[in-house]
Design an enzyme around this catalytic site. Structure first.
Site, short mmCIF file in Angstrom:
data_model
loop_
_atom_site.label_atom_id
_atom_site.label_comp_id
_atom_site.label_asym_id
_atom_site.label_seq_id
_atom_site.Cartn_x
_atom_site.Cartn_y
_atom_site.Cartn_z
CB CYS A 1 13.28 15.91 -9.51
SG CYS A 1 12.28 16.18 -11.02
CD GLU B 1 8.33 15.74 -3.79
OE1 GLU B 1 8.59 14.68 -4.43
OE2 GLU B 1 7.38 16.47 -4.25
CB THR C 1 6.59 15.51 -7.59
OG1 THR C 1 7.49 14.48 -6.83
CG2 THR C 1 6.82 16.88 -7.50
CB SER D 1 13.32 5.55 -8.25
OG SER D 1 12.12 4.87 -7.49
S1 SF4 Z 1 8.84 11.15 -10.22
FE1 SF4 Z 1 8.51 13.19 -10.98
S2 SF4 Z 1 9.37 14.60 -9.46
FE2 SF4 Z 1 10.04 12.58 -8.81
S3 SF4 Z 1 11.98 12.83 -9.97
FE3 SF4 Z 1 10.50 11.85 -11.52
S4 SF4 Z 1 10.09 13.46 -12.78
FE4 SF4 Z 1 10.90 14.34 -10.96
#
Ligand code: SF4
Length: 513
Positions: free
Chosen positions: A302, A332, A370, A472
């Protein structure tokens, strides 16, 4: 037919009580198995025997449809149509004739947690015993089980919650000749399933769902999934992906079924193959290894994770000790730590801040994973600011917009809900943080991968359910949960939107048109 008495509510019943469960079993031996299974439970429902065959089922349905019951459950044995069924397997009907039983996934999950073998599927009702050729034809038409009573009986629900559980007595591989042993296995399963019928009834009721907005996929997840899909389209299968592309079992399962191969490390990828790096990012060591192996890399990290990596490199190059606020072991965090391993220290709590020994207390910076809890991360950042007044913060928030927005949205629905359901997988950091956000607000919350994870006991007495999904978790899972809940009684769905999102990330050049 003596067993049809008593009715679910007799004349002397308290009218203020909710209408009871109407629990039907066509055959005497089925009714007996259910009564045995209910024995010892407080206030077990009456089991009403309706009789063998479609004619009796139609007659009984006509009589029972006027009874003051709250919900209808039909339980009995049935003939398995699919070759992968075994005697004793349970089938929770999704469609029974023309009646739809949308709570079947919840029911099946509860049966599975009770240790019973269960499937969901379509149940057809026929007026005769089904033999070999007809079994195959019905199976080809998408039916999983055939019986001789359920469809007319289910119609008696007339809009009230209805569920059907059939225990398989015979299958294409265990035909009617072996029905004695198969029948016994089916009756044992039926008996063991009986308490679940009572729990299902207790979970039924009129409810509202408060949908948190925004919820579900973020821009980074959509981009990562699209990258794998495009590589699959262009190169065909297999497509290797290091780690789960995003932390969600549905997404991973779906991509796997289309040819993606998820590996833990690059040594599982053949030399010269293409490998996709997941949305969570990788450390430079992994990139170097891929280059050394001659792998073609397509990076689905990302962009907001890449931004944190870049900050780590910049602070470290300027001589700062970087305190990375995050959770140990998360992919991450491992990737970000790898950018400047000699200069970066993971801090998870204020106690970790107290134990921090930077090279120079005037040159300390902090970054964040994040997907953290906004509140918890602020506490740790506060401890850093207190201990190191000159501490440098990231140029813009590291906790991404999607995490922040979903936490704010779920906080708003939690305030008005008795219970919050969070769609997401157990390894999804941002989904777990949504559960914690609700709990901090004083509202019980549960993380579920799908409707089958909903425990009936959570729902008894609950009238307002908050519903959200981690970044997700696919939107389809939210739809599936709403559909399943609607099978437990009238459901009003209201969306509470705290902000709208329009962010999109561009694709890497390797997969752009
Ligand atoms: S949760 Fe935030 S950091 Fe993680 S993929 Fe989605 S936009 Fe990107």
């Amino acid at each position: 037919m003596r067993d049809t008495i008593p009715r679910p509510r007799d004349a002397g019943a308290d009218a203020s009580e909710p209408d009871p469960l109407l629990l039907l079993a066509p055959l005497r031996i089925e009714a007996r198995a259910l009564r045995r299974g209910l024995r010892g439970l407080p206030d077990p429902p009456a089991v009403i025997r309706t009789g063998y065959g479609t004619t009796r089922a139609v007659q009984q349905a006509g009589r029972l449809s006027h009874d003051p019951f709250g919900q209808l459950m039909i339980m009995g044995v049935g003939g398995g149509l699919s070759t992968d069924l075994s005697p004793g397997d349970l089938v929770a009907g999704t469609e029974v004739g023309v009646v739809t039983c949308t709570s079947a996934p919840i029911l099946a999950g509860e049966l599975r947690r009770a240790g019973l073998p269960v499937r969901t599927g379509r149940i057809t009702t026929v007026d005769h015993l089904v033999r070999r050729a007809e079994r195959a034809k019905l199976a080809a038409d998408g039916w999983l089980v055939a019986d001789m009573e359920s469809a007319p009986l289910a119609a008696a629900a007339a809009g009230r919650p209805v569920a059907v559980i059939r225990a398989v007595s015979d299958t294409p591989h265990h035909p009617l000749a072996g029905i004695v042993s198969g029948g016994l296995a089916a009756l044992r399963s039926l008996r063991a399933a009986a308490p679940v019928a009572q729990r299902w009834a207790a979970a039924c009721g009129t409810r509202q769902v408060l949908l948190a907005g925004p919820r579900s996929f973020c821009a980074g997840v959509e981009r990562a999934i699209e990258i794998v899909e495009r590589v699959l389209e262009r190169q065909g299968q297999p497509v290797y992906v290091r780690k789960q592309i995003v932390h969600n079992t549905r997404v991973v399962g779906d991509l796997e079924s289309r040819g993606a191969v998820f590996v833990d490390e690059l040594d599982q990828v053949p030399d010269g193959a293409t490998v996709v790096f997941s949305a969570h990012g990788v450390s430079p060591v992994v990139r170097e290894e891929a280059a050394r192996r001659g792998l073609a890399v397509i990076d689905a990290t990302c962009p907001l994770v890449s931004k944190v990596h870049a900050e780590a490199r910049r602070f470290a190059a300027d001589g700062y000790t970087v305190a990375l606020i995050g959770h140990a072991g998360h992919e991450e965090v491992e990737g970000t730590l790898g950018e400047a391993p000699d200069s970066t220290v993971l801090v998870q709590t204020a106690a970790d801040v107290a134990a921090l020994r930077p090279r120079d207390g005037e040159r300390v910076a902090f970054l964040m994973q994040t997907t953290l809890s906004v509140d918890e991360a602020a506490e740790v950042a506060g401890a850093l600011r207190e201990r190191f007044p000159a501490v440098r913060a990231p140029g813009s928030d590291d906790i991404c917009y999607a995490t922040t927005n979903r936490q704010a949205a779920v906080r708003a629905v939690a305030a008005e809900s008795d219970l919050v359901l969070v769609a997401g997988s157990a390894n999804s950091s941002n989904s777990v943080r949504l559960v914690e956000t609700c709990e901090r607000a004083g509202t019980p919350a549960h993380l579920i991968d799908g409707a089958s994870d909903i425990q009936l006991g959570w729902l008894a007495g609950v009238s307002t359910i908050g519903l959200t999904a981690g970044a997700s978790a696919p939107p389809a899972v939210v739809e599936e949960i709403i559909s399943a809940l609607s099978g437990l009684g009238p459901l009003a769905v209201t969306e509470k939107v705290t902000t709208t999102e329009s962010i999109r990330f561009g694709l890497p050049k390797e997969v752009r048109q």
